[in-house]
Design a protein around this motif. Structure first.
Motif, PDB file in Angstrom:
ATOM      1  N   GLY A 195       2.862   0.023  -0.688  1.00 49.81           N
ATOM      2  CA  GLY A 195       1.905  -0.232   0.376  1.00 49.81           C
ATOM      3  C   GLY A 195       1.000  -1.394   0.014  1.00 49.81           C
ATOM      4  O   GLY A 195       0.689  -1.620  -1.164  1.00 49.81           O
TER       5      GLY A 195
ATOM      6  N   THR B  64      -0.571  -9.339   4.357  1.00 53.39           N
ATOM      7  CA  THR B  64       0.606  -8.982   5.148  1.00 53.39           C
ATOM      8  C   THR B  64       0.630  -9.895   6.364  1.00 53.39           C
ATOM      9  O   THR B  64      -0.280 -10.691   6.586  1.00 53.39           O
ATOM     10  CB  THR B  64       0.534  -7.514   5.605  1.00 53.39           C
TER      11      THR B  64
ATOM     12  N   THR C 185       4.708   6.682   8.504  1.00 52.09           N
ATOM     13  CA  THR C 185       3.333   6.274   8.796  1.00 52.09           C
ATOM     14  C   THR C 185       2.950   4.964   8.103  1.00 52.09           C
ATOM     15  O   THR C 185       1.800   4.550   8.163  1.00 52.09           O
ATOM     16  CB  THR C 185       2.348   7.370   8.358  1.00 52.09           C
TER      17      THR C 185
ATOM     18  N   SER D 208       2.259   1.156   7.548  1.00 44.07           N
ATOM     19  CA  SER D 208       1.799   0.162   8.517  1.00 44.07           C
ATOM     20  C   SER D 208       2.842  -0.926   8.745  1.00 44.07           C
ATOM     21  O   SER D 208       2.912  -1.509   9.823  1.00 44.07           O
ATOM     22  CB  SER D 208       0.491  -0.474   8.035  1.00 44.07           C
ATOM     23  N   ASN D 209       3.666  -1.188   7.744  1.00 47.04           N
ATOM     24  CA  ASN D 209       4.686  -2.232   7.846  1.00 47.04           C
ATOM     25  C   ASN D 209       6.043  -1.578   8.097  1.00 47.04           C
ATOM     26  O   ASN D 209       6.757  -1.218   7.164  1.00 47.04           O
ATOM     27  CB  ASN D 209       4.709  -3.070   6.561  1.00 47.04           C
ATOM     28  N   ARG D 210       6.381  -1.408   9.371  1.00 47.86           N
ATOM     29  CA  ARG D 210       7.609  -0.699   9.738  1.00 47.86           C
ATOM     30  C   ARG D 210       8.579  -1.623  10.473  1.00 47.86           C
ATOM     31  O   ARG D 210       8.169  -2.572  11.142  1.00 47.86           O
ATOM     32  CB  ARG D 210       7.299   0.503  10.629  1.00 47.86           C
TER      33      ARG D 210
ATOM     34  N   ARG E 213       9.779  -3.757   5.027  1.00 45.43           N
ATOM     35  CA  ARG E 213       9.610  -2.871   6.185  1.00 45.43           C
ATOM     36  C   ARG E 213      10.186  -1.485   5.901  1.00 45.43           C
ATOM     37  O   ARG E 213      11.241  -1.344   5.307  1.00 45.43           O
ATOM     38  CB  ARG E 213      10.283  -3.477   7.415  1.00 45.43           C
TER      39      ARG E 213
ATOM     40  N   THR F  72       5.457  -4.833   1.250  1.00 44.48           N
ATOM     41  CA  THR F  72       4.921  -3.511   0.959  1.00 44.48           C
ATOM     42  C   THR F  72       4.806  -3.265  -0.544  1.00 44.48           C
ATOM     43  O   THR F  72       4.559  -2.150  -0.977  1.00 44.48           O
ATOM     44  CB  THR F  72       5.774  -2.429   1.647  1.00 44.48           C
TER      45      THR F  72
ATOM     46  N   ALA G 215       0.105  -9.006   9.347  1.00 46.95           N
ATOM     47  CA  ALA G 215      -0.952  -8.591  10.257  1.00 46.95           C
ATOM     48  C   ALA G 215      -2.324  -9.126   9.864  1.00 46.95           C
ATOM     49  O   ALA G 215      -3.172  -9.367  10.731  1.00 46.95           O
ATOM     50  CB  ALA G 215      -0.998  -7.065  10.344  1.00 46.95           C
ATOM     51  N   ASN G 216      -2.568  -9.309   8.560  1.00 47.27           N
ATOM     52  CA  ASN G 216      -3.916  -9.716   8.154  1.00 47.27           C
ATOM     53  C   ASN G 216      -3.972 -11.091   7.487  1.00 47.27           C
ATOM     54  O   ASN G 216      -5.001 -11.454   6.907  1.00 47.27           O
ATOM     55  CB  ASN G 216      -4.551  -8.660   7.238  1.00 47.27           C
TER      56      ASN G 216
ATOM     57  N   THR H 211      -2.438  -3.973   1.504  1.00 41.75           N
ATOM     58  CA  THR H 211      -3.432  -4.348   2.497  1.00 41.75           C
ATOM     59  C   THR H 211      -3.795  -5.813   2.273  1.00 41.75           C
ATOM     60  O   THR H 211      -3.104  -6.708   2.730  1.00 41.75           O
ATOM     61  CB  THR H 211      -4.677  -3.445   2.423  1.00 41.75           C
TER      62      THR H 211
END
Length: 426
Positions: free
Chosen positions: A97, A155, A271, A273-275, A265, A235, A157-158, A99
């Motif tokens: 995982g 990632t 659950t 976040s990176n799917r 992914r 991840t 997303a951020n 962030t």
């Protein structure tokens, strides 16, 4: 682990080279020993290290690695790490995982093998390199005016938010200017053949690649001959300060076999976040894109074509739609790896992903992976997957069994948190 920033004062000529950690609001004002980070009006905290100052969200932790060199540098929680990452042997073996976070460390004494062609340099007396590129989900900036190397983890997303943090950086007093070492040696190092190659025996995997000292101690005293290393994927949970082309070349020259791992992914029914997408066609293209990134990372590390790259998809509660997405993702992964000259591997739980792959072993709708690596913590060092995988599937030197997890072992005085594996590959 959260540490309160501290200030160490030194006198004499060594003062400018000494590590000085100050968290203050816009100035180098002295703070009480053990003071918590001051907060700006917008809720940010300002972190200053060796003349490099950056604004980060107030929710980020600040960890002084010079005070705690054994701290695991992990990216599953927003953190600023100040100082040189240590051995990393305290990292949990199964940390998955990511962030966002920063590592700010001195350039002086930096291993030149860690410098890559994508490492950006700031211009003149600036702390910002707007054109810095992201490679393998990291942005690396050398602020030579302050003598620090900044590595930002992110990632998809951020990434924009992380770039905003990097863009807030300024220079203050207290820096120790240093040039970034050249990376010529890193580009010439290469593994001693395809990995893991032909091997039967015990191996282990760890969240971060161990130091050279640890690898040498374990090579001499432990029963292990192979080591799993996380080379790519959004991840990945741990930093990899030791993992360079030089490290790869040295280990394989000493007889170690490497198990290169991509952790990207995850299944759409988890659950994380990176799917991957639940749509099979989209998942297939995502798997292909992951393979392209993993091949690029492997080549940068000197891991040659002919090697097997293993995609880590953590266990999931399987459904028909989730199974179709995962197997489509692996099909794209396998096809793109083959196009690049690599073999495809797949790591997952024996009772979830690997069982799903075995159930469709001969289904032409999916492209079969070349190797399976199944997690079944039964303590048995064999490649027998029992009822999860029939003996007729991946029968000949195509299996790895992770038979124990999250164990701490010490060999030659070096302690590491690991998962235990048994390999029969070729």
């Amino acid at each position: 682990m959260q540490l309160r920033p501290i200030i160490r004062r030194r006198s004499g000529p060594a003062a400018t080279a000494a590590a000085a950690l100050l968290v203050a609001l816009g100035a180098l004002s002295a703070a009480p020993l053990g003071a918590a980070p001051a907060q700006a009006q917008d809720g940010a905290q300002v972190v200053t290290y060796h003349g490099y100052q950056v604004r980060v969200p107030a929710t980020w932790q600040v960890v002084d690695l010079e005070q705690r060199p054994d701290t695991c540098v992990r990216f599953d929680r927003p953190t600023v790490y100040l100082g040189r990452p240590g051995n990393g042997s305290t990292c949990p073996a199964r940390l998955v995982g990511r962030t966002e976070g920063l590592v700010v460390e001195p350039i002086a004494g930096l291993d030149p093998h860690r410098v890559t062609p994508s490492t950006a340099r700031t211009a003149g007396h600036s702390a910002v390199a707007p054109g810095a590129v992201s490679t393998n989900d990291e942005i690396q900036v050398a602020v030579e005016s302050a003598g620090v190397l900044v590595t930002a983890s992110h990632t998809d997303a951020n990434e924009t938010a992380v770039r905003k943090v990097l863009g807030s950086a300024t220079l203050t007093a207290g820096g120790d200017p240093a040039p970034l070492p050249t990376a010529r040696a890193a580009r010439t190092a290469a593994a001693a053949g395809a990995q893991p190659g032909e091997f039967t025996g015990h191996g282990f995997d760890a969240c971060t690649a161990p130091s050279q000292k640890t690898m040498d101690a374990w090579r001499a005293d432990s029963p292990y001959g192979a080591v799993g290393v996380y080379i790519s994927g959004q991840t990945r949970g741990c930093a990899q300060p030791n993992l360079t082309a030089s490290w790869v070349s040295k280990q394989t020259a000493k007889g170690w076999r490497l198990i290169p791992i991509e952790v990207g992914r995850q299944a759409p029914c988890t659950t994380f976040s990176n799917r991957m997408s639940a749509d099979p066609a989209t998942a297939r293209s995502q798997g292909a894109a992951a393979a392209v990134g993993s091949v690029s990372a492997a080549r940068a590390l000197g891991i040659p074509a002919g090697s097997a790259l293993y995609n880590d998809i953590e266990g999931y509660a399987s459904t028909a739609s989730c199974k179709a997405a995962v197997l489509s993702y692996l099909s794209g992964w396998t096809e793109a790896l083959h196009a690049g000259g690599y073999l495809s591997g797949f790591y997952s739980g024996a009772s979830s992903g690997v069982r799903d792959a075995a159930a469709e072993h001969d289904n032409p709708a999916y492209t079969r992976v070349d190797h399976i690596w199944f997690a079944a913590w039964n303590g048995t060092a064999t490649t027998d997957a029992g009822s999860y995988v029939p003996a007729s599937a991946w029968p000949g030197s195509q299996r790895i069994h992770q038979y124990a997890g999250e164990v701490q072992e010490t060999w030659g005085g070096a302690k590491v948190n690991i998962d235990r594996d048994y390999l029969d590959v070729g």
